[in-house]
Scaffold this motif. Structure first.
Motif, PDB file in Angstrom:
ATOM      1  N   GLU A  44      22.753  23.032 -11.436  1.00  0.00           N
ATOM      2  CA  GLU A  44      22.944  23.322 -10.012  1.00  0.00           C
ATOM      3  C   GLU A  44      23.317  22.055  -9.240  1.00  0.00           C
ATOM      4  OE1 GLU A  44      19.859  27.095  -9.482  1.00  0.00           O
ATOM      5  OE2 GLU A  44      19.120  25.033  -9.302  1.00  0.00           O
ATOM      6  N   VAL A  45      22.631  20.967  -9.564  1.00  0.00           N
ATOM      7  CA  VAL A  45      22.939  19.692  -8.902  1.00  0.00           C
ATOM      8  C   VAL A  45      24.351  19.231  -9.257  1.00  0.00           C
ATOM      9  CG1 VAL A  45      22.296  17.250  -8.730  1.00  0.00           C
ATOM     10  CG2 VAL A  45      20.511  19.019  -8.807  1.00  0.00           C
ATOM     11  N   ALA A  46      24.705  19.372 -10.529  1.00  0.00           N
ATOM     12  CA  ALA A  46      26.036  18.953 -10.982  1.00  0.00           C
ATOM     13  C   ALA A  46      27.143  19.737 -10.292  1.00  0.00           C
ATOM     14  CB  ALA A  46      26.145  19.107 -12.497  1.00  0.00           C
ATOM     15  N   ALA A  47      26.916  21.021 -10.041  1.00  0.00           N
ATOM     16  CA  ALA A  47      27.926  21.838  -9.372  1.00  0.00           C
ATOM     17  C   ALA A  47      28.170  21.335  -7.948  1.00  0.00           C
ATOM     18  CB  ALA A  47      27.495  23.298  -9.355  1.00  0.00           C
ATOM     19  N   ASP A  48      27.107  20.958  -7.252  1.00  0.00           N
ATOM     20  CA  ASP A  48      27.264  20.410  -5.906  1.00  0.00           C
ATOM     21  C   ASP A  48      28.018  19.088  -5.947  1.00  0.00           C
ATOM     22  OD1 ASP A  48      25.942  22.464  -4.541  1.00  0.00           O
ATOM     23  OD2 ASP A  48      23.978  21.563  -4.915  1.00  0.00           O
ATOM     24  N   ILE A  90      14.533  20.196 -12.784  1.00  0.00           N
ATOM     25  CA  ILE A  90      14.126  18.844 -12.400  1.00  0.00           C
ATOM     26  C   ILE A  90      12.719  18.887 -11.827  1.00  0.00           C
ATOM     27  CG2 ILE A  90      14.661  16.946 -10.831  1.00  0.00           C
ATOM     28  CD1 ILE A  90      17.643  17.930 -11.066  1.00  0.00           C
ATOM     29  N   GLU A  91      11.917  17.903 -12.250  1.00  0.00           N
ATOM     30  CA  GLU A  91      10.498  17.879 -11.865  1.00  0.00           C
ATOM     31  C   GLU A  91      10.198  16.683 -10.977  1.00  0.00           C
ATOM     32  OE1 GLU A  91       8.288  17.838 -15.470  1.00  0.00           O
ATOM     33  OE2 GLU A  91       9.073  19.768 -16.180  1.00  0.00           O
ATOM     34  N   GLU A  92       9.124  16.817 -10.202  1.00  0.00           N
ATOM     35  CA  GLU A  92       8.643  15.706  -9.387  1.00  0.00           C
ATOM     36  C   GLU A  92       8.292  14.530 -10.301  1.00  0.00           C
ATOM     37  OE1 GLU A  92       7.716  14.288  -5.451  1.00  0.00           O
ATOM     38  OE2 GLU A  92       8.623  16.184  -6.123  1.00  0.00           O
ATOM     39  N   GLY A  93       8.744  13.338  -9.936  1.00  0.00           N
ATOM     40  CA  GLY A  93       8.484  12.136 -10.727  1.00  0.00           C
ATOM     41  C   GLY A  93       9.568  11.816 -11.734  1.00  0.00           C
ATOM     42  N   ASP A  94      10.542  12.717 -11.920  1.00  0.00           N
ATOM     43  CA  ASP A  94      11.621  12.470 -12.888  1.00  0.00           C
ATOM     44  C   ASP A  94      12.473  11.264 -12.492  1.00  0.00           C
ATOM     45  OD1 ASP A  94      11.117  14.483 -14.681  1.00  0.00           O
ATOM     46  OD2 ASP A  94      12.682  15.837 -13.959  1.00  0.00           O
ATOM     47  N   HIS A 150      28.029   9.384  -4.313  1.00  0.00           N
ATOM     48  CA  HIS A 150      26.679   8.908  -4.638  1.00  0.00           C
ATOM     49  C   HIS A 150      25.798   8.853  -3.389  1.00  0.00           C
ATOM     50  CE1 HIS A 150      26.132   8.066  -8.833  1.00  0.00           C
ATOM     51  NE2 HIS A 150      27.311   7.493  -8.928  1.00  0.00           N
ATOM     52  N   ARG A 151      26.374   8.508  -2.268  1.00  0.00           N
ATOM     53  CA  ARG A 151      25.571   8.454  -1.039  1.00  0.00           C
ATOM     54  C   ARG A 151      25.077   9.840  -0.632  1.00  0.00           C
ATOM     55  NH1 ARG A 151      29.894   4.642   0.444  1.00  0.00           N
ATOM     56  NH2 ARG A 151      29.048   2.533   0.117  1.00  0.00           N
ATOM     57  N   ARG A 152      25.750  10.883  -1.128  1.00  0.00           N
ATOM     58  CA  ARG A 152      25.355  12.252  -0.783  1.00  0.00           C
ATOM     59  C   ARG A 152      24.431  12.892  -1.826  1.00  0.00           C
ATOM     60  NH1 ARG A 152      30.311  15.930   0.652  1.00  0.00           N
ATOM     61  NH2 ARG A 152      28.533  17.302   1.137  1.00  0.00           N
ATOM     62  N   VAL A 153      24.233  12.241  -2.961  1.00  0.00           N
ATOM     63  CA  VAL A 153      23.410  12.838  -4.021  1.00  0.00           C
ATOM     64  C   VAL A 153      22.031  13.270  -3.515  1.00  0.00           C
ATOM     65  CG1 VAL A 153      22.193  12.300  -6.184  1.00  0.00           C
ATOM     66  CG2 VAL A 153      24.646  11.823  -5.969  1.00  0.00           C
ATOM     67  N   PRO A 154      21.354  12.502  -2.635  1.00  0.00           N
ATOM     68  CA  PRO A 154      20.050  12.963  -2.151  1.00  0.00           C
ATOM     69  C   PRO A 154      20.080  14.316  -1.448  1.00  0.00           C
ATOM     70  CG  PRO A 154      20.308  10.627  -1.714  1.00  0.00           C
ATOM     71  CD  PRO A 154      21.639  11.116  -2.186  1.00  0.00           C
ATOM     72  N   GLU A 155      21.253  14.785  -1.025  1.00  0.00           N
ATOM     73  CA  GLU A 155      21.345  16.119  -0.421  1.00  0.00           C
ATOM     74  C   GLU A 155      21.005  17.216  -1.429  1.00  0.00           C
ATOM     75  OE1 GLU A 155      25.134  16.932   1.392  1.00  0.00           O
ATOM     76  OE2 GLU A 155      25.357  14.866   2.129  1.00  0.00           O
ATOM     77  N   TRP A 156      21.251  16.947  -2.716  1.00  0.00           N
ATOM     78  CA  TRP A 156      21.173  18.006  -3.726  1.00  0.00           C
ATOM     79  C   TRP A 156      20.108  17.774  -4.797  1.00  0.00           C
ATOM     80  CZ3 TRP A 156      26.269  15.396  -3.762  1.00  0.00           C
ATOM     81  CH2 TRP A 156      27.071  15.831  -2.700  1.00  0.00           C
ATOM     82  N   LEU A 157      19.724  16.529  -4.992  1.00  0.00           N
ATOM     83  CA  LEU A 157      18.813  16.203  -6.093  1.00  0.00           C
ATOM     84  C   LEU A 157      17.368  16.345  -5.626  1.00  0.00           C
ATOM     85  CD1 LEU A 157      18.492  15.146  -8.988  1.00  0.00           C
ATOM     86  CD2 LEU A 157      18.624  12.818  -8.073  1.00  0.00           C
ATOM     87  N   ARG A 158      16.687  17.356  -6.130  1.00  0.00           N
ATOM     88  CA  ARG A 158      15.286  17.554  -5.758  1.00  0.00           C
ATOM     89  C   ARG A 158      14.585  18.404  -6.820  1.00  0.00           C
ATOM     90  NH1 ARG A 158      18.374  20.438  -2.101  1.00  0.00           N
ATOM     91  NH2 ARG A 158      18.201  22.731  -2.213  1.00  0.00           N
ATOM     92  N   ALA A 159      13.280  18.320  -6.827  1.00  0.00           N
ATOM     93  CA  ALA A 159      12.470  19.084  -7.773  1.00  0.00           C
ATOM     94  C   ALA A 159      12.680  20.579  -7.550  1.00  0.00           C
ATOM     95  CB  ALA A 159      10.991  18.729  -7.613  1.00  0.00           C
ATOM     96  N   GLY A 160      12.706  21.328  -8.672  1.00  0.00           N
ATOM     97  CA  GLY A 160      12.862  22.772  -8.615  1.00  0.00           C
ATOM     98  C   GLY A 160      14.282  23.243  -8.848  1.00  0.00           C
ATOM     99  N   ARG A 161      15.246  22.342  -8.766  1.00  0.00           N
ATOM    100  CA  ARG A 161      16.637  22.700  -9.049  1.00  0.00           C
ATOM    101  C   ARG A 161      16.965  22.313 -10.490  1.00  0.00           C
ATOM    102  NH1 ARG A 161      21.300  21.216  -5.407  1.00  0.00           N
ATOM    103  NH2 ARG A 161      21.847  23.399  -5.775  1.00  0.00           N
ATOM    104  N   THR A 162      17.947  22.972 -11.082  1.00  0.00           N
ATOM    105  CA  THR A 162      18.364  22.605 -12.432  1.00  0.00           C
ATOM    106  C   THR A 162      19.428  21.510 -12.373  1.00  0.00           C
ATOM    107  OG1 THR A 162      20.187  24.207 -12.571  1.00  0.00           O
ATOM    108  CG2 THR A 162      17.969  24.971 -13.223  1.00  0.00           C
ATOM    109  N   TYR A 220      18.222   7.594 -10.072  1.00  0.00           N
ATOM    110  CA  TYR A 220      17.403   8.073  -8.963  1.00  0.00           C
ATOM    111  C   TYR A 220      16.010   8.455  -9.461  1.00  0.00           C
ATOM    112  CZ  TYR A 220      21.996   8.562  -6.751  1.00  0.00           C
ATOM    113  OH  TYR A 220      23.263   8.330  -6.258  1.00  0.00           O
ATOM    114  N   ALA A 221      15.058   8.454  -8.539  1.00  0.00           N
ATOM    115  CA  ALA A 221      13.718   8.967  -8.819  1.00  0.00           C
ATOM    116  C   ALA A 221      13.450  10.137  -7.882  1.00  0.00           C
ATOM    117  CB  ALA A 221      12.668   7.884  -8.618  1.00  0.00           C
ATOM    118  N   VAL A 222      12.944  11.220  -8.442  1.00  0.00           N
ATOM    119  CA  VAL A 222      12.581  12.370  -7.621  1.00  0.00           C
ATOM    120  C   VAL A 222      11.118  12.188  -7.219  1.00  0.00           C
ATOM    121  CG1 VAL A 222      12.364  14.881  -7.536  1.00  0.00           C
ATOM    122  CG2 VAL A 222      14.237  13.836  -8.818  1.00  0.00           C
ATOM    123  N   GLY A 223      10.913  11.839  -5.958  1.00  0.00           N
ATOM    124  CA  GLY A 223       9.567  11.500  -5.517  1.00  0.00           C
ATOM    125  C   GLY A 223       9.223  10.070  -5.911  1.00  0.00           C
ATOM    126  N   ALA A 224       7.951   9.803  -6.039  1.00  0.00           N
ATOM    127  CA  ALA A 224       7.494   8.453  -6.371  1.00  0.00           C
ATOM    128  C   ALA A 224       7.644   8.210  -7.867  1.00  0.00           C
ATOM    129  CB  ALA A 224       6.035   8.288  -5.955  1.00  0.00           C
TER     130      ALA A 224
END
Length: 371
Positions: free
Chosen positions: A180-184, A220-224, A165-177, A246-250
């Motif tokens: 893709e995040v789940a595979a990481d 995944i979209e900004e604000g999700d 969980h501490r590493r999730v911010p490495e992969w979770l971001r807007a523009g990825r599916t 988690y929140a992607v962005g604000a």
């Protein structure tokens, strides 16, 4: 498994306890098929197949393993070998149910584990000439109270999943599916100390409103708002299970406020968890916080479930469950809120009951984390 994950004394104590519980329940014998109960009792993993593997135990019954000869070497590499249990092996063309009958002897009441399928239950019952009954009350009683070795493994699993969980911010971001995040995340679950990945849920935006959404190709979209619920088994077979939101962005301010209430609800249930209270009282502690904030209808499931060699086992922390909790029980505390078509959130930790409260096995950040 080349070596048993626990010492022979641990497995011996479990077998003795199971036989004593069977006696208390009035069962003359218990037949345990492949599944969590067999893994717990003697360290034998695997699923039921058409060839019968079974453990026979009970008061006055010498513990005996019935196993296809082709599986014999694997079984003997487990606690079966270290304990020197009796083994009755068989080959195709022979009747394994005769071997079960020989091990059971003359009996009146026989229980079977709930993982043993009708494929084997019916012929065993016919061969013994008795009506079989579920041994679930006997077997679950042993598994619900974790011994020191089990608690150590659950701590190990908790630490490993916290690291992911501490590493999730490495992969979770807007523009990825989500996929893709789940595979990481799945790769990290193994890298951080698990042997297997049991599940990965990445529920972004409206998908988070489905408590058992897994993954999809949604971008995944900004604000999700994103629910990440993950778990795996460490080499001993004991499981982790932890959810963070988690929140992607604000994040939307109203969503952030509601998730803050959810964090308080989860903490209220953790505070309520101690020996002597009922499972339903722990559930009610979380539920009341949400209801007071007008979010009661958004909580769609029970507050928690037991965990060990199974991801889901007893005790279940649910409304109406009057089971009195005891020291050594391990279970999740995971209230959630879900808004169909919009977003969802869940916060989950595993706790183990101590003499006067509980130990939280997951310590990664609980509040809504912006990435």
């Amino acid at each position: 498994m080349s070596t048993p994950p626990f010492s022979s004394s641990v497995y011996s104590a479990r077998l003795e306890r199971a036989s004593a519980l069977a006696a208390e329940a009035g069962l003359d014998a218990v037949i345990v098929g492949p599944g969590p109960d067999l893994q717990y009792l003697i360290g034998v993993e695997g699923d039921t197949i058409e060839r019968l593997t079974a453990l026979v135990i009970g008061p006055g019954v010498a513990p005996t393993v019935v196993v296809p000869r082709m599986e014999l070497a694997k079984v003997r590499s487990t606690a079966v070998g270290t304990l020197g249990l009796a083994v009755s092996d068989w080959v195709d063309g022979e009747n394994p149910y005769d071997l079960v009958a020989d091990a059971v002897g003359s009996v009146a009441r026989v229980g079977v584990s709930d993982a043993l399928p009708a494929l084997h239950v019916i012929p065993i019952g016919e061969r013994l000439g008795v009506r079989l009954e579920l041994a679930t009350p006997v077997l679950r009683e042993g598994r619900m109270i974790k011994d020191a070795a089990e608690i150590a493994e659950l701590r190990r699993a908790g630490d490993a999943i916290d690291a992911v969980h501490r590493r999730v911010p490495e992969w979770l971001r807007a523009g990825r599916t989500e996929r893709e995040v789940a595979a990481d995340i799945a790769r990290a679950i193994v890298a951080e100390g698990h042997e297997t990945v049991e599940f990965v849920i990445v529920g972004s935006g409206p998908n988070g409103a489905d408590p058992h959404h897994e993954v999809s190709d949604r971008v995944i979209e900004e604000g999700d708002i994103v629910v990440v619920d993950i778990g795996g088994a460490v080499p001993s077979g004991y499981n982790s299970d932890s959810t963070r939101t988690y929140a992607v962005g604000a994040p939307d301010p109203e969503a952030a406020e509601r998730i803050a209430v959810l964090v308080r609800a989860q903490q209220a249930a953790v505070d309520a968890a101690r020996p002597g209270v009922t499972a339903s009282e722990v559930d009610a502690a979380a539920r009341q916080v949400l209801a007071d904030a007008g979010l009661g209808e958004a909580f769609l499931h029970r507050t928690g479930h037991g965990i060990g060699v199974s991801v889901h086992e007893e005790p279940y922390i649910a409304p109406g469950n009057d089971l009195v909790l005891r020291e050594g029980m391990a279970f999740s505390i995971e209230p959630g809120i879900y808004f169909s078509g919009e977003w969802g959130a869940r916060i989950e930790d595993i706790v183990v009951l101590t003499a006067d409260g509980c130990e939280r096995l997951n310590t990664s950040e609980h509040s809504l984390r912006s990435v």
